[in-house]
Design a protein around this motif. Structure first.
Motif, PDB file in Angstrom:
ATOM      1  N   ASP A 140      83.954 -64.949 -81.970  1.00 14.72           N
ATOM      2  CA  ASP A 140      82.988 -63.889 -81.070  1.00 14.72           C
ATOM      3  C   ASP A 140      82.192 -65.172 -80.351  1.00 14.72           C
ATOM      4  OD1 ASP A 140      83.899 -61.562 -81.723  1.00 14.72           O
ATOM      5  OD2 ASP A 140      82.218 -61.104 -83.006  1.00 14.72           O
ATOM      6  N   ALA A 141      81.570 -66.096 -81.021  1.00 13.12           N
ATOM      7  CA  ALA A 141      80.854 -67.092 -80.419  1.00 13.12           C
ATOM      8  C   ALA A 141      81.425 -67.952 -79.153  1.00 13.12           C
ATOM      9  CB  ALA A 141      79.958 -68.077 -81.302  1.00 13.12           C
ATOM     10  N   LEU A 142      82.566 -68.466 -79.662  1.00 12.60           N
ATOM     11  CA  LEU A 142      83.455 -69.094 -78.738  1.00 12.60           C
ATOM     12  C   LEU A 142      83.809 -68.044 -77.405  1.00 12.60           C
ATOM     13  CD1 LEU A 142      85.818 -70.518 -81.333  1.00 12.60           C
ATOM     14  CD2 LEU A 142      84.478 -71.977 -79.689  1.00 12.60           C
ATOM     15  N   CYS A 143      83.988 -67.021 -77.743  1.00 10.70           N
ATOM     16  CA  CYS A 143      84.428 -65.990 -76.580  1.00 10.70           C
ATOM     17  C   CYS A 143      83.288 -65.752 -75.712  1.00 10.70           C
ATOM     18  CB  CYS A 143      84.936 -64.738 -77.099  1.00 10.70           C
ATOM     19  SG  CYS A 143      86.786 -64.792 -77.644  1.00 10.70           S
ATOM     20  N   LEU A 144      81.974 -65.634 -76.005  1.00  7.09           N
ATOM     21  CA  LEU A 144      80.735 -65.351 -75.549  1.00  7.09           C
ATOM     22  C   LEU A 144      80.241 -66.779 -74.778  1.00  7.09           C
ATOM     23  CD1 LEU A 144      79.125 -63.046 -78.022  1.00  7.09           C
ATOM     24  CD2 LEU A 144      79.368 -62.500 -75.624  1.00  7.09           C
ATOM     25  N   VAL A 145      80.571 -67.940 -75.146  1.00  5.03           N
ATOM     26  CA  VAL A 145      80.384 -69.148 -74.644  1.00  5.03           C
ATOM     27  C   VAL A 145      81.226 -69.301 -73.232  1.00  5.03           C
ATOM     28  CG1 VAL A 145      80.603 -71.724 -74.709  1.00  5.03           C
ATOM     29  CG2 VAL A 145      79.318 -70.569 -76.638  1.00  5.03           C
ATOM     30  N   PHE A 146      82.568 -68.915 -73.552  1.00  4.98           N
ATOM     31  CA  PHE A 146      83.470 -68.686 -72.479  1.00  4.98           C
ATOM     32  C   PHE A 146      82.891 -67.858 -71.405  1.00  4.98           C
ATOM     33  CE2 PHE A 146      87.321 -66.319 -70.674  1.00  4.98           C
ATOM     34  CZ  PHE A 146      87.574 -67.201 -69.850  1.00  4.98           C
ATOM     35  N   LEU A 147      82.782 -66.640 -71.848  1.00  5.15           N
ATOM     36  CA  LEU A 147      82.267 -65.698 -70.845  1.00  5.15           C
ATOM     37  C   LEU A 147      80.832 -66.056 -69.975  1.00  5.15           C
ATOM     38  CD1 LEU A 147      83.036 -62.396 -72.485  1.00  5.15           C
ATOM     39  CD2 LEU A 147      84.180 -63.658 -70.498  1.00  5.15           C
ATOM     40  N   GLU A 148      79.958 -66.653 -70.576  1.00  4.09           N
ATOM     41  CA  GLU A 148      78.537 -66.988 -70.344  1.00  4.09           C
ATOM     42  C   GLU A 148      78.576 -68.150 -69.473  1.00  4.09           C
ATOM     43  OE1 GLU A 148      74.112 -66.873 -71.576  1.00  4.09           O
ATOM     44  OE2 GLU A 148      75.504 -67.705 -72.926  1.00  4.09           O
ATOM     45  N   HIS A 149      79.415 -69.258 -69.847  1.00  6.58           N
ATOM     46  CA  HIS A 149      79.044 -70.415 -69.250  1.00  6.58           C
ATOM     47  C   HIS A 149      80.504 -71.203 -68.595  1.00  6.58           C
ATOM     48  CE1 HIS A 149      75.386 -70.883 -71.187  1.00  6.58           C
ATOM     49  NE2 HIS A 149      75.638 -70.706 -72.304  1.00  6.58           N
ATOM     50  N   GLN A 150      81.614 -70.727 -68.787  1.00  6.72           N
ATOM     51  CA  GLN A 150      82.768 -71.491 -68.557  1.00  6.72           C
ATOM     52  C   GLN A 150      83.733 -70.353 -67.668  1.00  6.72           C
ATOM     53  OE1 GLN A 150      84.222 -72.280 -72.430  1.00  6.72           O
ATOM     54  NE2 GLN A 150      83.794 -74.286 -72.256  1.00  6.72           N
ATOM     55  N   LEU A 151      83.276 -69.134 -67.350  1.00  4.56           N
ATOM     56  CA  LEU A 151      84.308 -68.184 -66.760  1.00  4.56           C
ATOM     57  C   LEU A 151      84.358 -68.599 -65.248  1.00  4.56           C
ATOM     58  CD1 LEU A 151      86.050 -65.528 -66.367  1.00  4.56           C
ATOM     59  CD2 LEU A 151      84.048 -64.322 -66.483  1.00  4.56           C
ATOM     60  N   SER A 152      83.184 -68.844 -64.584  1.00  4.63           N
ATOM     61  CA  SER A 152      83.151 -69.156 -63.375  1.00  4.63           C
ATOM     62  C   SER A 152      84.001 -70.321 -62.830  1.00  4.63           C
ATOM     63  CB  SER A 152      81.569 -69.165 -62.912  1.00  4.63           C
ATOM     64  OG  SER A 152      81.162 -67.944 -62.983  1.00  4.63           O
ATOM     65  N   ASP A 153      83.825 -71.444 -63.610  1.00  2.00           N
ATOM     66  CA  ASP A 153      84.694 -72.579 -63.277  1.00  2.00           C
ATOM     67  C   ASP A 153      86.154 -72.499 -63.447  1.00  2.00           C
ATOM     68  OD1 ASP A 153      84.796 -75.541 -62.962  1.00  2.00           O
ATOM     69  OD2 ASP A 153      85.544 -75.584 -64.744  1.00  2.00           O
ATOM     70  N   LEU A 154      86.585 -71.639 -64.388  1.00  2.00           N
ATOM     71  CA  LEU A 154      88.055 -71.487 -64.705  1.00  2.00           C
ATOM     72  C   LEU A 154      88.558 -70.624 -63.634  1.00  2.00           C
ATOM     73  CD1 LEU A 154      90.532 -71.750 -66.387  1.00  2.00           C
ATOM     74  CD2 LEU A 154      89.555 -70.103 -67.740  1.00  2.00           C
ATOM     75  N   ALA A 155      87.634 -69.673 -63.140  1.00  2.00           N
ATOM     76  CA  ALA A 155      88.085 -68.650 -62.098  1.00  2.00           C
ATOM     77  C   ALA A 155      88.305 -69.347 -60.714  1.00  2.00           C
ATOM     78  CB  ALA A 155      86.966 -67.476 -62.278  1.00  2.00           C
ATOM     79  N   SER A 156      87.303 -70.371 -60.463  1.00  2.00           N
ATOM     80  CA  SER A 156      87.437 -71.148 -59.328  1.00  2.00           C
ATOM     81  C   SER A 156      88.820 -71.648 -58.928  1.00  2.00           C
ATOM     82  CB  SER A 156      86.414 -71.880 -59.150  1.00  2.00           C
ATOM     83  OG  SER A 156      86.182 -73.161 -60.095  1.00  2.00           O
ATOM     84  N   LYS A 157      89.792 -71.924 -59.950  1.00  2.00           N
ATOM     85  CA  LYS A 157      90.955 -72.614 -59.958  1.00  2.00           C
ATOM     86  C   LYS A 157      91.950 -72.039 -60.695  1.00  2.00           C
ATOM     87  CE  LYS A 157      88.955 -75.570 -63.813  1.00  2.00           C
ATOM     88  NZ  LYS A 157      88.460 -76.870 -64.231  1.00  2.00           N
ATOM     89  N   THR A 158      91.732 -70.782 -60.720  1.00  2.00           N
ATOM     90  CA  THR A 158      93.003 -69.807 -61.313  1.00  2.00           C
ATOM     91  C   THR A 158      92.973 -68.776 -60.631  1.00  2.00           C
ATOM     92  OG1 THR A 158      92.052 -70.853 -63.686  1.00  2.00           O
ATOM     93  CG2 THR A 158      93.523 -68.994 -63.604  1.00  2.00           C
ATOM     94  N   ASP A 159      94.287 -68.085 -60.461  1.00  2.00           N
ATOM     95  CA  ASP A 159      94.625 -67.059 -59.627  1.00  2.00           C
ATOM     96  C   ASP A 159      94.165 -65.641 -60.436  1.00  2.00           C
ATOM     97  OD1 ASP A 159      96.778 -65.581 -61.346  1.00  2.00           O
ATOM     98  OD2 ASP A 159      98.112 -67.580 -60.431  1.00  2.00           O
ATOM     99  N   ASP A 160      94.004 -64.621 -59.792  1.00  2.00           N
ATOM    100  CA  ASP A 160      93.430 -63.548 -60.528  1.00  2.00           C
ATOM    101  C   ASP A 160      94.188 -62.855 -61.576  1.00  2.00           C
ATOM    102  OD1 ASP A 160      91.532 -63.721 -58.596  1.00  2.00           O
ATOM    103  OD2 ASP A 160      92.093 -61.634 -57.504  1.00  2.00           O
ATOM    104  N   GLU A 161      95.431 -62.858 -61.496  1.00  2.00           N
ATOM    105  CA  GLU A 161      96.309 -62.412 -62.396  1.00  2.00           C
ATOM    106  C   GLU A 161      96.334 -63.068 -63.853  1.00  2.00           C
ATOM    107  OE1 GLU A 161      97.388 -59.492 -62.647  1.00  2.00           O
ATOM    108  OE2 GLU A 161      96.620 -59.236 -60.619  1.00  2.00           O
TER     109      GLU A 161
END
Length: 203
Positions: A140-161
């Motif tokens: 849970d903590a790993l997923c929440l770190v991803f959503l809170e802190h890493q999602l935007s960076d990954l989304a900036s270089k990954t397609d929507d699907e």
């Protein structure tokens, strides 16, 4: 609710110092409020904060695992395995084993008994997931770190699907309590739209 006290604060503090020393060597950095700090050192702080928020009475072993979950990650770069899906999966498995071995070396070095070392390593490897409660807290903590802190960076270089697929996989692993916390986080417009699509909220 106060955190549980370690059985031996001297050992616990020594282990955290060593984890901090190792992660402070990360050549990669993140910028927080204008200051650049070693990425894996910051990651350990993010993960520990979420673990303690999810489980204020987290065991000593779980808190140790949070501090060393990604220890020295930069030493096993992504390009050390083929840049294919199979290569990615092999890299992830190699990383987990590397982190567990490195954590074990440090815990033994500072004097922790073998049962504690083994438990921390099993948490690093997420053995027993999802039946083991503490592996669920860590996931849970790993997923929440991803959503809170890493999602935007990954989304900036990954397609929507691909992003929608990644979000659905993360969501599937999370407990209802973690999902509730995730929905309360603040997301930029594109990331919020991706999460809504991943969860089927298209209205």
């Amino acid at each position: 609710m106060e955190n549980l006290q370690p059985a031996d604060t001297r050992l616990f503090d020594a282990a955290l110092r060593r984890f901090t020393e190792e992660n402070s060597r990360d050549p990669n950095s993140v910028e927080l409020q204008g200051d650049k700090r070693p990425r894996e050192l910051v990651y350990a702080e993010w993960l520990t904060n979420w673990v303690l928020r999810l489980s204020p009475q987290a065991s000593e072993e779980l808190r140790l695992a949070a501090h060393c979950q990604h220890i020295c990650r930069w030493m096993v770069p992504r390009d050390s395995s083929p840049m294919t899906r199979a290569g990615y999966l092999r890299w992830r498995e190699a990383l987990k084993k590397f982190h567990a071995e490195k954590a074990g070396e440090i815990l033994r070095e500072v004097g922790y008994p073998e049962p504690v070392v083994t438990r921390v390593q099993n948490l690093n490897l997420k053995k027993g997931f999802p039946q083991d409660h503490e592996t669920r807290v860590l996931e849970d903590a790993l997923c929440l770190v991803f959503l809170e802190h890493q999602l935007s960076d990954l989304a900036s270089k990954t397609d929507d699907e691909k992003m929608i697929n990644a979000l659905q996989k993360a969501w599937k692993k999370m407990t209802p309590a973690a999902r509730e916390l995730a929905l309360k986080l603040s997301y930029p417009p594109r990331e919020k739209a991706l999460l809504d699509r991943a969860l089927g909220n298209t209205s």
